[in-house]
Structure formats: structure tokens, C-alpha cells
Design a protein around this motif. Structure first.
Motif, mmCIF file in Angstrom:
data_model
loop_
_atom_site.group_PDB
_atom_site.id
_atom_site.type_symbol
_atom_site.label_atom_id
_atom_site.label_comp_id
_atom_site.label_asym_id
_atom_site.label_seq_id
_atom_site.Cartn_x
_atom_site.Cartn_y
_atom_site.Cartn_z
ATOM 1 N N UNK A 198 31.925 78.995 21.881
ATOM 2 C CA UNK A 198 32.256 78.585 23.250
ATOM 3 C C UNK A 198 31.067 78.823 24.165
ATOM 4 N N UNK A 199 30.966 77.993 25.168
ATOM 5 C CA UNK A 199 29.917 78.120 26.170
ATOM 6 C C UNK A 199 30.388 79.089 27.248
ATOM 7 N N UNK A 200 29.693 80.214 27.369
ATOM 8 C CA UNK A 200 30.101 81.235 28.332
ATOM 9 C C UNK A 200 29.774 80.865 29.772
ATOM 10 N N UNK A 201 28.922 79.892 29.991
ATOM 11 C CA UNK A 201 28.543 79.512 31.345
ATOM 12 C C UNK A 201 29.371 78.384 31.931
ATOM 13 N N UNK A 202 30.401 77.950 31.229
ATOM 14 C CA UNK A 202 31.183 76.791 31.675
ATOM 15 C C UNK A 202 31.970 77.082 32.940
ATOM 16 N N UNK A 203 32.406 78.313 33.127
ATOM 17 C CA UNK A 203 33.193 78.636 34.314
ATOM 18 C C UNK A 203 32.422 78.432 35.603
ATOM 19 N N UNK A 204 31.157 78.766 35.581
ATOM 20 C CA UNK A 204 30.324 78.603 36.775
ATOM 21 C C UNK A 204 29.836 77.175 36.926
ATOM 22 N N UNK A 205 29.850 76.414 35.840
ATOM 23 C CA UNK A 205 29.354 75.041 35.861
ATOM 24 C C UNK A 205 27.950 74.976 35.294
ATOM 25 N N UNK A 206 27.592 73.805 34.831
ATOM 26 C CA UNK A 206 26.264 73.595 34.268
ATOM 27 C C UNK A 206 25.383 72.911 35.304
ATOM 28 N N UNK A 207 24.148 73.363 35.465
ATOM 29 C CA UNK A 207 23.253 72.730 36.425
ATOM 30 C C UNK A 207 23.013 71.265 36.075
ATOM 31 N N UNK A 208 23.169 70.388 37.052
ATOM 32 C CA UNK A 208 22.921 68.969 36.859
ATOM 33 C C UNK A 208 24.003 68.234 36.094
ATOM 34 N N UNK A 209 25.154 68.847 35.869
ATOM 35 C CA UNK A 209 26.232 68.235 35.098
ATOM 36 C C UNK A 209 27.197 67.522 36.040
ATOM 37 N N UNK A 210 27.345 66.217 35.859
ATOM 38 C CA UNK A 210 28.236 65.432 36.702
ATOM 39 C C UNK A 210 29.689 65.881 36.542
ATOM 40 N N UNK A 211 30.107 66.148 35.315
ATOM 41 C CA UNK A 211 31.475 66.594 35.073
ATOM 42 C C UNK A 211 31.794 67.900 35.778
ATOM 43 N N UNK A 212 30.858 68.830 35.768
ATOM 44 C CA UNK A 212 31.067 70.113 36.455
ATOM 45 C C UNK A 212 31.088 69.913 37.967
ATOM 46 N N UNK A 213 30.220 69.045 38.474
ATOM 47 C CA UNK A 213 30.216 68.789 39.922
ATOM 48 C C UNK A 213 31.516 68.137 40.361
ATOM 49 N N UNK A 214 32.062 67.215 39.559
ATOM 50 C CA UNK A 214 33.328 66.570 39.891
ATOM 51 C C UNK A 214 34.472 67.577 39.915
ATOM 52 N N UNK A 215 34.350 68.645 39.129
ATOM 53 C CA UNK A 215 35.375 69.688 39.100
ATOM 54 C C UNK A 215 35.138 70.749 40.174
ATOM 55 N N UNK A 216 34.096 70.594 40.971
ATOM 56 C CA UNK A 216 33.813 71.553 42.030
ATOM 57 C C UNK A 216 33.017 72.759 41.583
ATOM 58 N N UNK A 217 32.380 72.671 40.443
ATOM 59 C CA UNK A 217 31.556 73.779 39.934
ATOM 60 C C UNK A 217 30.098 73.426 40.172
ATOM 61 N N UNK A 218 29.388 74.287 40.864
ATOM 62 C CA UNK A 218 28.006 73.991 41.246
ATOM 63 C C UNK A 218 27.030 74.085 40.103
ATOM 64 N N UNK A 219 27.127 75.105 39.320
ATOM 65 C CA UNK A 219 26.205 75.266 38.201
ATOM 66 C C UNK A 219 24.979 76.054 38.574
ATOM 67 N N UNK A 220 24.960 77.306 38.178
ATOM 68 C CA UNK A 220 23.824 78.189 38.407
ATOM 69 C C UNK A 220 23.070 78.299 37.095
#
Length: 128
Positions: A82-104
Motif C-alpha cells: 500500500x502507498x502510505x502517502x495516499x492520505x495526504x495526496x500525491x503531488x501533481x495527481x489529478x485524481x488526488x486534487x479532485x478528491x481535495x487532497x493537495x499532495x505534499x
């Protein structure tokens, strides 16, 4: 030796990716069958299954079963990690941005793996 060199990229073989491909294959087959049989409802059903594939992949990605693009240590390449950084979001990821996760941006320790279901502790960080 990998075709891309020893520092090869993880090609994204994940639970989210494989699940999405399986559902999308079914949707594509339904669309193709609908075209052959000239059945509008069957084509519409196939398009609906394709939309379900997109939502399935996105939900699994957000749940930590997808991985961001880019190089990772070889210990993180297995599709069951599992990806441990998924909760914060991935930098530059459209799917994470659509879910409201900024990605650090975060770094994975060399060779580190996390067993399925293990939680990452939340720590507060301060900048000097």
C-alpha cells in the motif's frame, strides 16, 4: 538488469490499476458486442461499465492501493504494498486534487515496505 536500467521506474502495477483494467475490459467487450449486435442498450451498458471502471480505479487509488508516478525503491514495487502517502495526496495527481487532497512531496526510505493494513502515524511537523 531492467530494460530501463538498474534505477528502473516502478511501472505502476497496482491493485487499483489491475482492477480498473479488468472492469474496463468487460466494459469494452460489452460495447463491442453491442456494436456487433446493433444493440443501443448493450452499448450504453458497456459505457456504464467503463464509467464504473474509472470510479473503481479512483476509489482504490485514494484508499492507498494506487501509487504515484516516478521512481520508488525496489521494496515498494510489489503490487501488494500500500502507498502510505495516499492520505495526504500525491503531488501533481489529478485524481488526488479532485478528491481535495493537495499532495505534499514525501520520500520513501530506501527499501522500506509496509505490510497491508498498517497505518502510518500522524505527526505534527514544525518549520524553523
Amino acid at each position: 538488469m531492467f530494460i530501463h536500467g538498474d534505477d528502473a521506474y516502478d511501472m505502476g502495477h497496482t491493485v487499483a490499476g489491475w482492477s480498473g483494467v479488468a472492469v474496463a475490459t468487460l466494459g469494452s467487450a460489452l460495447c463491442g458486442l453491442g456494436l456487433i449486435m446493433t444493440s443501443g442498450p448493450l452499448v450504453c451498458a458497456g459505457v456504464g461499465v467503463l464509467a464504473l471502471a474509472l470510479l473503481t480505479t479512483w476509489a482504490l487509488h485514494l484508499a492507498g492501493w494506487g501509487k504515484p508516478s516516478g521512481p520508488r525503491p525496489a521494496g515498494q514495487w510489489d503490487w501488494r504494498v500500500r502507498d502510505t502517502g495516499a492520505r495526504a495526496g500525491h503531488p501533481g495527481c489529478l485524481g488526488c486534487r479532485l478528491a481535495g487532497r493537495r499532495g505534499v512531496p514525501h520520500a520513501h526510505p530506501a527499501g522500506a515496505t509496509e505490510p497491508v493494513g498498517a497505518e502510518r502515524p500522524v505527526t505534527a511537523s514544525t518549520s524553523a
